[in-house]
Write a protein that holds these residues in place. Structure first.
Motif, mmCIF file in Angstrom:
data_model
loop_
_atom_site.group_PDB
_atom_site.id
_atom_site.type_symbol
_atom_site.label_atom_id
_atom_site.label_comp_id
_atom_site.label_asym_id
_atom_site.label_seq_id
_atom_site.Cartn_x
_atom_site.Cartn_y
_atom_site.Cartn_z
ATOM 1 N N SER A 1 2.553 17.096 10.257
ATOM 2 C CA SER A 1 2.412 17.406 8.834
ATOM 3 C C SER A 1 2.729 16.590 7.825
ATOM 4 O O SER A 1 3.718 16.127 8.057
ATOM 5 C CB SER A 1 3.012 19.091 8.444
ATOM 6 N N VAL A 2 1.717 16.364 6.940
ATOM 7 C CA VAL A 2 1.914 15.405 5.954
ATOM 8 C C VAL A 2 2.811 15.989 5.104
ATOM 9 O O VAL A 2 2.650 17.082 4.308
ATOM 10 C CB VAL A 2 0.583 14.897 5.159
ATOM 11 N N LEU A 3 3.889 15.361 4.827
ATOM 12 C CA LEU A 3 5.157 15.861 3.647
ATOM 13 C C LEU A 3 4.827 15.154 2.289
ATOM 14 O O LEU A 3 4.956 15.753 1.242
ATOM 15 C CB LEU A 3 6.356 15.481 4.075
ATOM 16 N N GLY A 4 4.272 13.853 2.179
ATOM 17 C CA GLY A 4 3.939 13.067 1.206
ATOM 18 C C GLY A 4 3.713 11.604 1.261
ATOM 19 O O GLY A 4 3.466 11.215 2.628
ATOM 20 N N LEU A 5 3.919 10.939 0.481
ATOM 21 C CA LEU A 5 3.751 9.517 0.478
ATOM 22 C C LEU A 5 4.987 8.764 -0.041
ATOM 23 O O LEU A 5 5.465 9.248 -1.002
ATOM 24 C CB LEU A 5 2.496 9.062 -0.368
ATOM 25 N N ILE A 6 5.305 7.556 0.285
ATOM 26 C CA ILE A 6 6.092 6.327 -0.435
ATOM 27 C C ILE A 6 5.149 5.266 -0.352
ATOM 28 O O ILE A 6 4.510 4.711 0.490
ATOM 29 C CB ILE A 6 7.346 6.027 0.499
ATOM 30 N N THR A 7 5.086 4.951 -1.802
ATOM 31 C CA THR A 7 4.371 3.726 -2.118
ATOM 32 C C THR A 7 5.258 2.449 -2.909
ATOM 33 O O THR A 7 6.442 2.911 -3.302
ATOM 34 C CB THR A 7 3.406 4.255 -3.148
ATOM 35 N N GLU A 8 4.639 1.556 -3.140
ATOM 36 C CA GLU A 8 5.461 0.533 -3.557
ATOM 37 C C GLU A 8 5.889 0.902 -5.147
ATOM 38 O O GLU A 8 7.147 0.605 -5.497
ATOM 39 C CB GLU A 8 4.492 -0.668 -4.189
ATOM 40 N N ARG A 9 5.480 1.812 -5.918
ATOM 41 C CA ARG A 9 5.897 2.485 -7.121
ATOM 42 C C ARG A 9 7.216 3.229 -6.805
ATOM 43 O O ARG A 9 8.082 3.006 -7.386
ATOM 44 C CB ARG A 9 4.640 3.436 -7.727
ATOM 45 N N GLU A 10 7.111 3.777 -5.782
ATOM 46 C CA GLU A 10 8.556 4.703 -5.508
ATOM 47 C C GLU A 10 9.465 3.759 -5.198
ATOM 48 O O GLU A 10 10.826 4.074 -5.550
ATOM 49 C CB GLU A 10 8.313 5.804 -4.508
ATOM 50 N N ARG B 1 -2.993 6.107 -6.411
ATOM 51 C CA ARG B 1 -3.989 4.725 -5.757
ATOM 52 C C ARG B 1 -4.081 4.936 -4.238
ATOM 53 O O ARG B 1 -4.700 4.408 -3.754
ATOM 54 C CB ARG B 1 -3.114 3.456 -5.971
ATOM 55 N N HIS B 2 -3.297 6.273 -3.758
ATOM 56 C CA HIS B 2 -3.564 6.294 -2.146
ATOM 57 C C HIS B 2 -3.831 7.955 -2.106
ATOM 58 O O HIS B 2 -3.160 8.772 -2.632
ATOM 59 C CB HIS B 2 -2.524 5.808 -1.305
ATOM 60 N N VAL B 3 -4.827 8.247 -0.998
ATOM 61 C CA VAL B 3 -4.784 9.692 -0.724
ATOM 62 C C VAL B 3 -4.938 9.793 0.701
ATOM 63 O O VAL B 3 -5.852 8.929 1.291
ATOM 64 C CB VAL B 3 -6.145 10.054 -1.391
ATOM 65 N N PRO B 4 -4.096 10.569 1.299
ATOM 66 C CA PRO B 4 -4.175 10.982 2.763
ATOM 67 C C PRO B 4 -5.603 11.660 3.127
ATOM 68 O O PRO B 4 -5.914 12.756 2.189
ATOM 69 C CB PRO B 4 -2.995 11.804 3.075
ATOM 70 N N VAL B 5 -6.141 11.347 4.017
ATOM 71 C CA VAL B 5 -7.435 11.945 4.710
ATOM 72 C C VAL B 5 -6.923 12.894 5.831
ATOM 73 O O VAL B 5 -6.193 12.259 6.796
ATOM 74 C CB VAL B 5 -8.418 11.053 5.267
ATOM 75 N N LEU B 6 -6.960 14.273 5.795
ATOM 76 C CA LEU B 6 -6.508 15.026 6.841
ATOM 77 C C LEU B 6 -7.659 15.538 7.385
ATOM 78 O O LEU B 6 -9.044 16.103 7.100
ATOM 79 C CB LEU B 6 -5.706 16.295 6.161
ATOM 80 N N ARG B 7 -7.671 15.941 8.783
ATOM 81 C CA ARG B 7 -8.734 16.266 9.515
ATOM 82 C C ARG B 7 -7.966 17.371 10.557
ATOM 83 O O ARG B 7 -6.969 17.286 11.142
ATOM 84 C CB ARG B 7 -9.289 15.289 10.557
ATOM 85 N N ASP B 8 -8.697 18.859 10.302
ATOM 86 C CA ASP B 8 -7.781 19.826 10.852
ATOM 87 C C ASP B 8 -6.376 19.819 10.553
ATOM 88 O O ASP B 8 -5.668 20.178 11.450
ATOM 89 C CB ASP B 8 -7.948 19.957 12.317
ATOM 90 N N GLY B 9 -5.848 19.531 9.290
ATOM 91 C CA GLY B 9 -4.624 19.735 9.131
ATOM 92 C C GLY B 9 -3.792 18.456 9.270
ATOM 93 O O GLY B 9 -2.565 18.344 9.199
ATOM 94 N N GLY C 1 0.743 -1.211 -0.060
ATOM 95 C CA GLY C 1 0.113 -0.091 0.056
ATOM 96 C C GLY C 1 0.950 1.284 0.054
ATOM 97 O O GLY C 1 1.718 1.234 -0.759
ATOM 98 N N ALA C 2 0.533 2.195 0.873
ATOM 99 C CA ALA C 2 1.175 3.388 0.947
ATOM 100 C C ALA C 2 1.673 3.754 2.534
ATOM 101 O O ALA C 2 0.773 3.504 3.361
ATOM 102 C CB ALA C 2 0.508 4.552 0.357
ATOM 103 N N LEU C 3 2.663 4.455 2.696
ATOM 104 C CA LEU C 3 2.897 5.161 3.970
ATOM 105 C C LEU C 3 3.006 6.785 3.925
ATOM 106 O O LEU C 3 3.593 6.984 2.869
ATOM 107 C CB LEU C 3 4.388 4.642 4.379
ATOM 108 N N VAL C 4 2.459 7.079 4.654
ATOM 109 C CA VAL C 4 2.499 8.671 4.744
ATOM 110 C C VAL C 4 3.668 9.223 5.638
ATOM 111 O O VAL C 4 3.973 8.726 6.476
ATOM 112 C CB VAL C 4 0.873 9.025 5.484
ATOM 113 N N VAL C 5 4.248 10.018 5.127
ATOM 114 C CA VAL C 5 5.311 10.612 5.399
ATOM 115 C C VAL C 5 5.069 11.799 6.256
ATOM 116 O O VAL C 5 4.569 12.743 5.528
ATOM 117 C CB VAL C 5 6.594 10.890 4.681
ATOM 118 N N THR C 6 5.352 12.048 7.549
ATOM 119 C CA THR C 6 5.019 13.462 8.279
ATOM 120 C C THR C 6 6.413 13.869 8.789
ATOM 121 O O THR C 6 7.300 13.320 9.094
ATOM 122 C CB THR C 6 3.862 13.020 9.144
#
Length: 123
Positions: free
Chosen positions: A11-20, A67-75, A2-7
């Protein structure tokens, strides 16, 4: 995977997925295993709020080809939605729609069968 969210500091900086990771191994070979995440991650990931509709998330995924989207609540990170989540939700919707249509069709057949021959329903 899947994907890992990099924070950083909530604060969310981005994602790292299988593709990367696959691209890193393709580019760096065995050295990719010791490559820093910040060198291969996807920066500035498209994010959504919990109030977004599934249709909107689906359109964003298609438009941005992700294929992955972070969901942010109040940032702050509240979760992540994957294409698998979207597909599962759509299949459940379609199954429900199919059952409703089948019930309506069966009810119409039953009502029609209960009328005397040659008599129309609108009379």
């Amino acid at each position: 995977m899947g994907a890992l969210v990099v924070t950083r500091e909530n604060s969310v900086l981005g994602l790292i997925t299988e593709r990367e990771i696959v691209h890193a191994f393709s580019r760096y070979g065995e050295a990719a295993g010791s490559t820093l995440v910040k060198e291969i991650m996807q920066y500035g990931a498209t994010s959504v709020s919990p109030e977004e509709s599934v249709d909107r998330v689906m359109k964003l995924m298609t438009h941005h080809r992700v294929r992955h989207v972070p969901v942010l609540r109040d940032g702050k990170l509240g979760g992540i939605v994957s294409i698998g989540d979207i597909v599962k939700h759509r299949l459940e919707d379609l199954e429900l729609e199919t059952h409703v249509l089948r019930d309506v069709y069966n009810a119409a057949l039953t009502a029609r069968a209960g009328r005397p021959a040659g008599r129309r329903a609108d009379k």
